[in-house]
Enzyme design. Structure first.
Site, PDB file in Angstrom:
ATOM      1  N   HIS A 184       0.745  -1.196  -0.180  1.00 38.07           N
ATOM      2  CA  HIS A 184       0.094   0.029   0.024  1.00 38.07           C
ATOM      3  C   HIS A 184       0.826   1.363   0.131  1.00 38.07           C
ATOM      4  CE1 HIS A 184       0.925  -0.075   4.225  1.00 38.07           C
ATOM      5  NE2 HIS A 184       0.720   0.786   4.270  1.00 38.07           N
TER       6      HIS A 184
HETATM    7  C1  UD1 Z   1      -1.889   5.469   6.160  1.00 35.65           C
HETATM    8  C2  UD1 Z   1      -0.349   5.948   6.910  1.00 35.65           C
HETATM    9  C3  UD1 Z   1       0.669   4.569   6.735  1.00 35.65           C
HETATM   10  C4  UD1 Z   1       0.027   3.340   7.261  1.00 35.65           C
HETATM   11  C5  UD1 Z   1      -1.299   2.991   6.490  1.00 35.65           C
HETATM   12  C6  UD1 Z   1      -2.036   1.690   6.792  1.00 35.65           C
HETATM   13  C7  UD1 Z   1       0.224   8.372   6.565  1.00 35.65           C
HETATM   14  C8  UD1 Z   1       0.967   9.065   6.073  1.00 35.65           C
HETATM   15  N1  UD1 Z   1       0.107   6.902   6.130  1.00 35.65           N
HETATM   16  O1  UD1 Z   1      -1.584   5.301   4.831  1.00 35.65           O
HETATM   17  O2  UD1 Z   1       1.868   4.941   7.322  1.00 35.65           O
HETATM   18  O3  UD1 Z   1       1.101   2.389   6.678  1.00 35.65           O
HETATM   19  O4  UD1 Z   1      -1.924   4.294   6.877  1.00 35.65           O
HETATM   20  O5  UD1 Z   1      -2.996   1.706   6.092  1.00 35.65           O
HETATM   21  O6  UD1 Z   1      -0.546   8.466   7.802  1.00 35.65           O
HETATM   22  N2  UD1 Z   1      -9.240   4.907   2.512  1.00 35.65           N
HETATM   23  C9  UD1 Z   1     -10.268   4.356   2.580  1.00 35.65           C
HETATM   24  N3  UD1 Z   1     -10.919   3.838   3.755  1.00 35.65           N
HETATM   25  C10 UD1 Z   1     -10.349   4.285   5.030  1.00 35.65           C
HETATM   26  C11 UD1 Z   1      -8.986   4.852   4.843  1.00 35.65           C
HETATM   27  C12 UD1 Z   1      -8.618   5.207   3.803  1.00 35.65           C
HETATM   28  O7  UD1 Z   1     -10.968   4.069   1.454  1.00 35.65           O
HETATM   29  O8  UD1 Z   1     -10.811   3.774   5.983  1.00 35.65           O
HETATM   30  C13 UD1 Z   1      -8.512   5.286   1.213  1.00 35.65           C
HETATM   31  C14 UD1 Z   1      -8.882   6.666   0.892  1.00 35.65           C
HETATM   32  O9  UD1 Z   1      -8.989   6.584  -0.608  1.00 35.65           O
HETATM   33  C15 UD1 Z   1      -7.505   7.436   1.146  1.00 35.65           C
HETATM   34  C16 UD1 Z   1      -6.531   6.275   1.026  1.00 35.65           C
HETATM   35  O10 UD1 Z   1      -7.185   5.199   1.399  1.00 35.65           O
HETATM   36  O11 UD1 Z   1      -7.377   8.645   0.330  1.00 35.65           O
HETATM   37  C17 UD1 Z   1      -5.434   6.460   1.686  1.00 35.65           C
HETATM   38  O12 UD1 Z   1      -5.752   6.740   3.205  1.00 35.65           O
HETATM   39  P1  UD1 Z   1      -4.609   7.313   4.080  1.00 35.65           P
HETATM   40  O13 UD1 Z   1      -5.210   7.407   5.448  1.00 35.65           O
HETATM   41  O14 UD1 Z   1      -4.467   8.913   3.676  1.00 35.65           O
HETATM   42  O15 UD1 Z   1      -3.420   6.842   3.763  1.00 35.65           O
HETATM   43  P2  UD1 Z   1      -2.815   5.362   3.872  1.00 35.65           P
HETATM   44  O16 UD1 Z   1      -2.249   4.945   2.445  1.00 35.65           O
HETATM   45  O17 UD1 Z   1      -3.821   4.475   4.376  1.00 35.65           O
END
Ligand code: UD1
Length: 375
Positions: free
Chosen positions: A217
């Site tokens: 991811h």
């Molecule tokens: C975040 C953390 C990363 C961790 C990861 C675990 C930061 C900078 N990154 O990255 O260190 O390893 O979490 O998962 O904080 N989304 C959903 N549902 C959710 C949450 C997210 O669909 O419940 C999707 C959204 O499109 C979002 C994308 O995932 O834009 C990324 O989510 P985000 O929390 O920004 O970062 P992660 O890639 O999950």
């Protein structure tokens, strides 16, 4: 001051890897006779059932006292939203300290608000460094450590990193790894693979077959079309030798679809699953022949389980998993991935040993220390 007076610690979680770290800390704070007590705040960075609720249920984390419901956004928007919504809660609770874990955006956002208000900041899992500032988490780690008053570390190399950045040693305490507390507590409760597969209406059966587990991811692997296509290409070809299970993070799913890679995966020997709860993933991880991942936590969990791990990153902030554990770093270069994979297929891979203080008692050590430390 009355030394028996109860002291509230405002504990922060935001994203999936935070939940496994906070669970044993909350449990230890709630155990009998402790001076410190938790007030749990979820920023809402992760919000889906599979990304949040199932972790709370499976790990027995109490429902958060407050949910800021910030949701997704760019780094700036997400971090700023957490900061803006966190400040009034901090003012209202006036806790003895704020405790943050790991390296996600919620970690730095809440640490920064607290530090500027003169509220002591406690950072759990401090001092880990990949020395790669292209990783958003590295920036979060460096900054959080700089403004923390008390820094708990998971491995001894962390202290050297902190000293180089001018952090005084007397603020740093080596306690071990809270994520491994959670692993040890739950390994026997892992949900059987067959149940997870049948719940997802998947006919494949991995009970009597060797298999590999993929998780991916990181933006550096999944956001770029050339990198992601090459990784998927390599993994689909490896799946001809060893069937693979791939629970897909929502971020990764989006890019796989955007770049038209779904068809190639579906035709291969890779079985796709939605993001899994903690006990569901553990059911696969503990039985896998090899895990291919870019996660930080999974590098540590595979080391604790003695399962060979191939890390699809150019570096790691958790070097003990290489030196003592089962981890091999390969980056995204197909040849290196294939070589490490072939080695595991032919020799069984590194067996490793479980690092110092990864013994299931890290959270107890943290809370014992806090009981004395907190003013
Ligand atoms: C975040 C953390 C990363 C961790 C990861 C675990 C930061 C900078 N990154 O990255 O260190 O390893 O979490 O998962 O904080 N989304 C959903 N549902 C959710 C949450 C997210 O669909 O419940 C999707 C959204 O499109 C979002 C994308 O995932 O834009 C990324 O989510 P985000 O929390 O920004 O970062 P992660 O890639 O999950």
């Amino acid at each position: 001051m009355d030394s028996t007076e109860n002291k509230e610690i405002l504990c922060i979680v935001g994203a999936r890897p935070n939940f496994t770290k906070i669970a044993p800390i909350i449990a230890a704070m709630k155990s009998k006779g402790k001076r410190v007590s938790p007030y749990l705040l979820h920023t809402g960075q992760h919000y889906d059932e599979a990304m949040k609720a199932s972790f709370f249920k499976q790990l027995g984390i109490p429902e958060p006292d407050v949910d800021l419901e910030v949701g997704s956004g760019s780094h700036a928007v997400q971090t700023a939203d957490v900061m803006k919504k966190f400040e009034p809660v901090l003012d209202e609770r006036n806790p003895a300290a704020v405790l943050v874990v790991g390296d996600v955006n919620s970690t730095i956002a809440c640490a920064l608000v607290a530090a500027k208000k003169g509220v002591p900041v406690i950072h759990v899992e401090s001092g880990l460094r990949s020395y790669d500032r292209g990783m958003p988490e590295e920036i979060n780690r460096v900054l959080t450590d700089q403004i923390s008053d008390l820094l708990f570390t998971t491995e001894r190399s962390a202290l050297d990193n902190l000293k180089k950045e001018g952090v005084e040693s007397d603020r740093v305490v080596f306690v071990g790894n809270v994520m491994i507390d959670t692993l040890m507590k739950n390994v026997e409760k892992a949900i059987p693979m067959a149940q997870t597969l049948s719940d997802a209406n998947i006919a494949a059966n991995f009970e009597n077959t060797e298999f590999g587990l993929i998780t991916m991811h990181r933006p550096s692997n999944v956001d770029d079309e050339v990198v992601l296509s090459s990784l998927i290409n390599t993994l689909t070809s490896l799946s001809e030798q060893l069937p693979m299970i791939f629970p897909v993070h929502p971020r990764t799913r989006g890019y796989i679809e955007k770049y038209g890679l779904l068809d190639e995966i579906e035709k291969s020997n890779i079985t796709l699953l939605p993001p899994l709860g903690y006990l569901h993933l553990l059911g696969f991880m503990k039985k896998a022949k090899v895990v291919l991942t870019d996660s930080g936590g999974i590098q540590e969990e595979t080391t604790a389980l003695g399962v060979p791990c191939i890390t699809l990153r150019e570096n790691t902030e958790r070097p003990i998993t290489i030196v003592e554990g089962t981890n091999t770093i390969v980056g995204s270069d197909p040849e290196k991935i294939i070589n490490a994979f072939d080695d595991i297929m032919s020799t069984g891979g590194k067996t490793g040993c479980v690092p110092e203080y990864w013994d299931g008692k890290a959270a107890e050590r943290i809370v014992e220390y806090l009981d004395d430390w907190v003013k």
